[in-house]
Design a protein around this motif. Structure first.
Motif, PDB file in Angstrom:
ATOM      1  N   SER A  95       0.627  -1.174   0.235  1.00  0.00           N
ATOM      2  CA  SER A  95      -0.064   0.086  -0.163  1.00  0.00           C
ATOM      3  C   SER A  95       0.857   1.233   0.006  1.00  0.00           C
ATOM      4  N   SER A  96       1.850   1.326   0.672  1.00  0.00           N
ATOM      5  CA  SER A  96       2.937   2.400   0.840  1.00  0.00           C
ATOM      6  C   SER A  96       3.562   2.585  -0.487  1.00  0.00           C
ATOM      7  N   ALA A  97       4.185   1.536  -0.859  1.00  0.00           N
ATOM      8  CA  ALA A  97       4.911   1.665  -2.172  1.00  0.00           C
ATOM      9  C   ALA A  97       3.901   2.034  -3.523  1.00  0.00           C
ATOM     10  N   ARG A  98       2.832   1.524  -3.344  1.00  0.00           N
ATOM     11  CA  ARG A  98       1.878   1.858  -4.442  1.00  0.00           C
ATOM     12  C   ARG A  98       1.582   3.404  -4.527  1.00  0.00           C
ATOM     13  N   ALA A  99       1.241   3.884  -3.286  1.00  0.00           N
ATOM     14  CA  ALA A  99       0.880   5.243  -2.997  1.00  0.00           C
ATOM     15  C   ALA A  99       1.960   6.097  -3.350  1.00  0.00           C
ATOM     16  N   GLU A 100       3.172   5.940  -2.987  1.00  0.00           N
ATOM     17  CA  GLU A 100       4.314   6.600  -3.390  1.00  0.00           C
ATOM     18  C   GLU A 100       4.685   6.607  -4.813  1.00  0.00           C
ATOM     19  N   ALA A 101       4.652   5.418  -5.435  1.00  0.00           N
ATOM     20  CA  ALA A 101       4.660   5.292  -6.867  1.00  0.00           C
ATOM     21  C   ALA A 101       3.884   5.980  -7.608  1.00  0.00           C
ATOM     22  N   GLU A 102       2.454   6.173  -7.328  1.00  0.00           N
ATOM     23  CA  GLU A 102       1.690   6.937  -8.051  1.00  0.00           C
ATOM     24  C   GLU A 102       1.932   8.387  -7.699  1.00  0.00           C
ATOM     25  N   ARG A 103       2.291   9.023  -6.421  1.00  0.00           N
ATOM     26  CA  ARG A 103       2.303   9.993  -6.255  1.00  0.00           C
ATOM     27  C   ARG A 103       3.866  10.754  -7.057  1.00  0.00           C
ATOM     28  N   VAL A 104       4.766   9.828  -7.515  1.00  0.00           N
ATOM     29  CA  VAL A 104       5.905  10.520  -8.146  1.00  0.00           C
ATOM     30  C   VAL A 104       5.857   9.939  -9.644  1.00  0.00           C
ATOM     31  N   ASP A 105       4.772   9.327  -9.863  1.00  0.00           N
ATOM     32  CA  ASP A 105       4.580   8.823 -11.332  1.00  0.00           C
ATOM     33  C   ASP A 105       5.876   7.882 -11.608  1.00  0.00           C
ATOM     34  N   ALA A 106       6.142   6.994 -10.632  1.00  0.00           N
ATOM     35  CA  ALA A 106       7.192   5.875 -10.853  1.00  0.00           C
ATOM     36  C   ALA A 106       6.911   4.885 -11.791  1.00  0.00           C
ATOM     37  N   SER A 107       7.857   4.271 -12.472  1.00  0.00           N
ATOM     38  CA  SER A 107       7.555   2.976 -13.137  1.00  0.00           C
ATOM     39  C   SER A 107       7.298   1.862 -12.592  1.00  0.00           C
ATOM     40  N   GLY A 108       6.639   1.005 -13.210  1.00  0.00           N
ATOM     41  CA  GLY A 108       6.155  -0.356 -12.673  1.00  0.00           C
ATOM     42  C   GLY A 108       7.597  -1.140 -12.057  1.00  0.00           C
ATOM     43  N   ASP A 109       8.502  -1.020 -12.811  1.00  0.00           N
ATOM     44  CA  ASP A 109      10.007  -1.553 -12.225  1.00  0.00           C
ATOM     45  C   ASP A 109      10.254  -0.883 -10.889  1.00  0.00           C
ATOM     46  N   SER A 110      10.163   0.273 -10.931  1.00  0.00           N
ATOM     47  CA  SER A 110      10.497   1.043  -9.597  1.00  0.00           C
ATOM     48  C   SER A 110       9.471   0.710  -8.371  1.00  0.00           C
ATOM     49  N   LEU A 111       8.271   0.449  -8.595  1.00  0.00           N
ATOM     50  CA  LEU A 111       7.312   0.028  -7.608  1.00  0.00           C
ATOM     51  C   LEU A 111       7.778  -1.346  -7.363  1.00  0.00           C
ATOM     52  N   LEU A 112       7.962  -2.397  -7.999  1.00  0.00           N
ATOM     53  CA  LEU A 112       8.270  -3.726  -7.840  1.00  0.00           C
ATOM     54  C   LEU A 112       9.664  -3.842  -6.946  1.00  0.00           C
ATOM     55  N   ARG A 113      10.542  -2.901  -7.255  1.00  0.00           N
ATOM     56  CA  ARG A 113      11.982  -2.718  -6.363  1.00  0.00           C
ATOM     57  C   ARG A 113      11.418  -2.220  -5.140  1.00  0.00           C
ATOM     58  N   ALA A 114      10.587  -1.449  -5.023  1.00  0.00           N
ATOM     59  CA  ALA A 114      10.065  -0.857  -3.556  1.00  0.00           C
ATOM     60  C   ALA A 114       9.595  -1.895  -2.790  1.00  0.00           C
ATOM     61  N   VAL A 115       8.757  -2.525  -3.365  1.00  0.00           N
ATOM     62  CA  VAL A 115       8.067  -3.651  -2.707  1.00  0.00           C
ATOM     63  C   VAL A 115       9.120  -4.714  -2.243  1.00  0.00           C
ATOM     64  N   ALA A 116       9.941  -5.013  -3.120  1.00  0.00           N
ATOM     65  CA  ALA A 116      11.040  -5.883  -2.637  1.00  0.00           C
ATOM     66  C   ALA A 116      11.868  -5.472  -1.468  1.00  0.00           C
ATOM     67  N   VAL A 117      12.270  -4.298  -1.697  1.00  0.00           N
ATOM     68  CA  VAL A 117      13.009  -3.499  -0.527  1.00  0.00           C
ATOM     69  C   VAL A 117      12.304  -3.730   0.572  1.00  0.00           C
ATOM     70  N   GLY A 118      11.013  -3.228   0.561  1.00  0.00           N
ATOM     71  CA  GLY A 118      10.124  -3.187   1.662  1.00  0.00           C
ATOM     72  C   GLY A 118      10.088  -4.613   2.406  1.00  0.00           C
ATOM     73  N   TYR A 119       9.828  -5.507   1.752  1.00  0.00           N
ATOM     74  CA  TYR A 119       9.845  -6.917   2.034  1.00  0.00           C
ATOM     75  C   TYR A 119      11.012  -7.222   2.715  1.00  0.00           C
ATOM     76  N   ASP A 120      11.917  -7.006   1.964  1.00  0.00           N
ATOM     77  CA  ASP A 120      13.284  -7.539   2.588  1.00  0.00           C
ATOM     78  C   ASP A 120      13.515  -6.768   3.960  1.00  0.00           C
ATOM     79  N   MET A 121      13.367  -5.460   4.209  1.00  0.00           N
ATOM     80  CA  MET A 121      13.705  -4.780   5.546  1.00  0.00           C
ATOM     81  C   MET A 121      12.771  -5.046   6.460  1.00  0.00           C
TER      82      MET A 121
END
Length: 131
Positions: free
Chosen positions: A58-84
């Protein structure tokens, strides 16, 4: 009811909330989308002690939408979030994985530094000493 609260909060239009076509501030979208996924029980679990999807996705999706990030960036954010969150959860818990099996962490000795507790929490289903 949640949508009425969102309407009252107002703010900059940055990200969407499930079930709405209008945008709200990214932090509001992240919080409410997380609550909605909890309510739908659309969440994963790590060793019965942590739920990552509702918050990380939810956090990665909202931020990706806010900054108009690519799908790749969204997936990386989710992966890093899960890892952390997985690493933090495992570092703060009494459960460890040894040879692919969950075991209760020995709270005396080297592992003591990872936890301020002296015994397993009562909710622990892995530790034999737990109530």
């Amino acid at each position: 009811m949640a949508h009425k609260v969102i309407d009252r909060l107002g703010g900059v239009e940055e990200a969407t909330v499930f079930g709405r076509s209008t945008k709200v501030p990214a932090a509001v979208a992240a919080a409410f989308n997380s609550d909605i996924t909890y309510a739908l029980d659309a969440d994963d679990t790590l060793f019965d002690s942590a739920h990552f999807a509702t918050i990380v996705v939810s956090s990665a999706r909202a931020e990706a939408e806010r900054v108009d990030a690519s799908g790749d960036s969204l997936l990386r954010a989710v992966a890093v979030g899960y890892d952390m969150t997985a690493r933090l959860n495992l570092a703060c818990s009494f459960i460890e994985v040894v040879d692919g099996k969950m075991k209760c962490r020995n709270s005396s000795g080297a592992d003591t530094a990872l936890s301020a507790r002296s015994s397993p929490p009562s909710w622990c289903r892995v530790c034999p000493a737990a109530g």
